[in-house]
Design an enzyme around this catalytic site. Sequence first.
Site, PDB file in Angstrom:
ATOM      1  N   GLY A  30       0.833  -1.202   0.000  1.00  0.00           N
ATOM      2  CA  GLY A  30       0.000   0.000   0.000  1.00  0.00           C
ATOM      3  C   GLY A  30       0.862   1.245   0.000  1.00  0.00           C
ATOM      4  N   ALA A  35       2.355   2.955   2.396  1.00  0.00           N
ATOM      5  CA  ALA A  35       3.593   2.889   3.180  1.00  0.00           C
ATOM      6  C   ALA A  35       4.540   1.827   2.621  1.00  0.00           C
ATOM      7  CB  ALA A  35       3.271   2.591   4.647  1.00  0.00           C
ATOM      8  N   HIS A  42     -16.834   5.626  12.187  1.00  0.00           N
ATOM      9  CA  HIS A  42     -17.303   6.706  11.342  1.00  0.00           C
ATOM     10  C   HIS A  42     -18.831   6.737  11.365  1.00  0.00           C
ATOM     11  CE1 HIS A  42     -17.697   9.174   7.795  1.00  0.00           C
ATOM     12  NE2 HIS A  42     -16.399   9.330   7.751  1.00  0.00           N
ATOM     13  N   SER A  60     -19.584  10.081   2.525  1.00  0.00           N
ATOM     14  CA  SER A  60     -18.886  11.272   3.016  1.00  0.00           C
ATOM     15  C   SER A  60     -19.669  11.935   4.142  1.00  0.00           C
ATOM     16  CB  SER A  60     -18.692  12.263   1.882  1.00  0.00           C
ATOM     17  OG  SER A  60     -18.254  13.483   2.418  1.00  0.00           O
ATOM     18  N   ARG A 107     -17.343  13.198  15.295  1.00  0.00           N
ATOM     19  CA  ARG A 107     -17.585  11.817  14.866  1.00  0.00           C
ATOM     20  C   ARG A 107     -17.954  10.881  16.007  1.00  0.00           C
ATOM     21  NH1 ARG A 107     -12.826  10.255  10.488  1.00  0.00           N
ATOM     22  NH2 ARG A 107     -13.682  11.510   8.815  1.00  0.00           N
ATOM     23  N   LEU A 164      -3.524   8.955   4.576  1.00  0.00           N
ATOM     24  CA  LEU A 164      -2.719   8.909   3.354  1.00  0.00           C
ATOM     25  C   LEU A 164      -1.398   9.622   3.590  1.00  0.00           C
ATOM     26  CD1 LEU A 164      -5.517   9.643   0.721  1.00  0.00           C
ATOM     27  CD2 LEU A 164      -4.666   7.435   1.510  1.00  0.00           C
TER      28      LEU A 164
END
Lengths: 252, 659
Positions: B42, B44, B266, B284, B337, B448
Amino acid sequence: MNIHLKVWRQKQKGDSGKLVSYDVETDEGSSFLEMLDILNEQLVAKGEDSVSFDHDCREGICGMCSLSINGIPHGPDGATTVCQLHMRRFKDGDTLVVEPWRSRAFPVVKDLVVDRGAFDRIIQAGGFITSRTGSAVEANVHPIPKPIADYAMDAASCIGCGACVAACPNSSAMLFTAAKVSHMNSLPQGKAEKDKRTLAMVDRMDAEGFGNCTNYGECQGVCPKEIKLDVIAQLNRDYAVAKTKKFLGAAI
Amino acid sequence: MNLDAKIPEGPIASKWTNHRFKLKLVNPANKRKYNIIVVGSGLAGGAAAASLAEMGYNVSCFCYQDSPRRAHSIAAQGGINAAKNYQNDGDSVQRLFYDTIKGGDYRAREANVYRLAEVSASIIDQCVAQGVPFAREYGGMLDNRSFGGSQVSRTFYARGQTGQQLLLGVYAQLSRQIGLGQVKMYNRHEMLDLVLVNGHAKGIIARNMVTGEVKRFAADCVVLATGGYGNVFFLSTNAQGCNVTAAYRAYKRGAGFANPCYTQIHPTCIPVHGEQQSKLTLMSESLRNDGRIWVPKDKAVAEKIRKGQMEPSAVAEDARDYFLERKYPSFGNLAPRDISSRSAKEVCDEGRGVANTGLGVFLDFRDAIQRLGEDVVRERYGNLFDMYQCITGHNPYKTPMMIYPAVHYTMGGLWVDYNLESNIPGLFVGGEANFSDHGANRLGASALMQGLSDGYFVLPYTVSDYLARQGVSAAGKVKADAPEFIAVEKEVKDRIKQFMTIKGTKSPRQYHQQVGKIVWEFCGMARSKAGLEKAIVDIQALRADFWKNLRITGEAEGLNQELERAGRVADFLEFGELMCRDALMREESCGGHFRVEHQSEANDPEVKSGLIAPGEAKRDDSKFAFVGVWEYKGDNVPPQLNKEPLVYESVKLSTRSYT
């Protein structure tokens, strides 16, 4: 709802496979892959080998899922991967034939799983912009007009699933290769290696055993990311220029 | 357990610069003598593998998917933060650092977070140079948006596919190195154990998932970038294959596991539709800007809606409970959240939930459509409404959406020092797999950033330093036929054999579902002492049952997805207990970790002054300002807790408030 499935079963690469019939009781809210999960639970309960299929993110972006339903890669809906297809799309009692991608360049590994290593090798041949870590200039040094950035993004949205190859009567990988070529060749950062990239990727594509493009357009029809044939036109143009320059001995 | 964080001396802003100068280098001609294993492809892992290969090391990179391009970094939608200050809105390295520390509820290590903010700008430069098609303004410059409640616009994005585009950038660089022969890529290989030689990480045992062959791989050091463990909950927004096995196996070989109870939930996901569901889909959070969240006041009404005997639109205005607006009048539907998620759980626990399972709340755009018109709502949220309709079959323009919280990121992970090296020398950990940068809660668009920071700009230096310190005479000396490798390989093979010979009645998936339910119920959005104690007992019982009643069909040789899942579930069945132990130990609430015993109350001074609302996480800095690092002590023996104290020199600990 009850679904009759005819699923391609093949123990390993090189074996002859066959379609095997199964009945699955599922509900409309399930995704197509969840319906296969149910089938697999049934098979395990009976002590039978479950059906192998590739899948990972199940949200339409990783490109791992790769099935044809009644001959159509990713199933009957446009602009979707099979993991995003839901059973409400079908009717109670429907018969569905589930097969792996069919292409010489994508050998079957087991059941519905194929080997798409050929795609990786096309990228390895030239699907990159050489930029060593640490060597980058400030990001805003080169302004890129929005229409060009948007065009590059459209092409770059390819998820590398291989549906284009599976749908093509020639098993051509032109849409896949052209999407990457168009993404990188259209950006200023990608210009330095443009000709080299184009020739190397097309050569690799041919060497992998993919067929030629004869403008059927089936690839565009099944592409889950709606990549258009325009990218193939750009690849053909860029290839012609690169080949001519090479022939004339121009510096590449 | 040695938990020396190796934080460099000096002022925070010059720590990384000074440290880089002190790191040892490997002579360019000697680099080719070293072999490095990178597990994971991925952001990293892929970035580290490509960068280390560019430097001249021989890299072997492993991924369980059929191609490195499919790593789950690909699914991140929103964007990537960087302190570029392109918007001239007052952003800076210092501000990004501060926001990240505060967002993490003061449970992250200062020096690491500062470095993350410091290198963030270089990440954007690097990605643009690779051809990542970030969104641009008409003038051709890079565009930004604000994200996750940040007061500055520092998020770079590529439509809703930022993770995909960043990963494809990494994949392109990695592919180039594979083509050059500098990286040997092992697709469809799953790491099943770590091998130590003289206390140093020197290799792995991996299974070729196509042939079933178990093989030994030796190197001079090992980098793990194997992602998070959200799939311990069974249902999460993670990809199906995401697992804790690599990290957990390292833990069992002596690596410390830090803060496993820190998980992020989330609030705006599509609810579970039934027992056969395999995954949850995130929408979102921007939807909460115009949607109003409610459930019926009356349980009987909620039940009628669940059974389809009543339309939501038929519920009269005074029969609706807009619970976030009611409880948090100043935040309303935009409450943080963790608070929004917990509130939704509470009303569902009261029996007022909607959706056929009772685990859902309405997110209603009726008023927004009346106020703004359907066209404006479509312009703002059209793609999200389409996605919702595709998955649920309901039209959100006509009937309210239903949402429910879901797990999507894990802040805990293997303990690492400032060099991203675990307490096992030679074992480096990057990305979501380590614990280092997000504390108890991660900010949006920061995952990210961390993955690429670790992979491009930290690991290449620190791994080189380790190799240089080992000396060139040691390079390539450890071979895969060493007795240590043979021994671990045997353990791995025995374990596979054991899975295959149980021949019970229950599939790995059933166990996965069951452990997920326990962890979600007791170590999810709200945790209590009694619940966690029960969860530990329940998981132990389930684990015992697993080893008695597991059934795997097919054969160990060749592709066998049941066997793959069994190995992952076996580790989740141990890891779930570790999570609960960590949550039980942490007698405070912080970030994503909420202990019901520790929440702000109406007569707390911070609540009276209006700084925070009642029911928010209540930290205990005097007792818990430390990283909880667990040390494996044997099967069915409680692990030992070790502590790395968190010392704050640059920021002042304060109560997190978003008023």
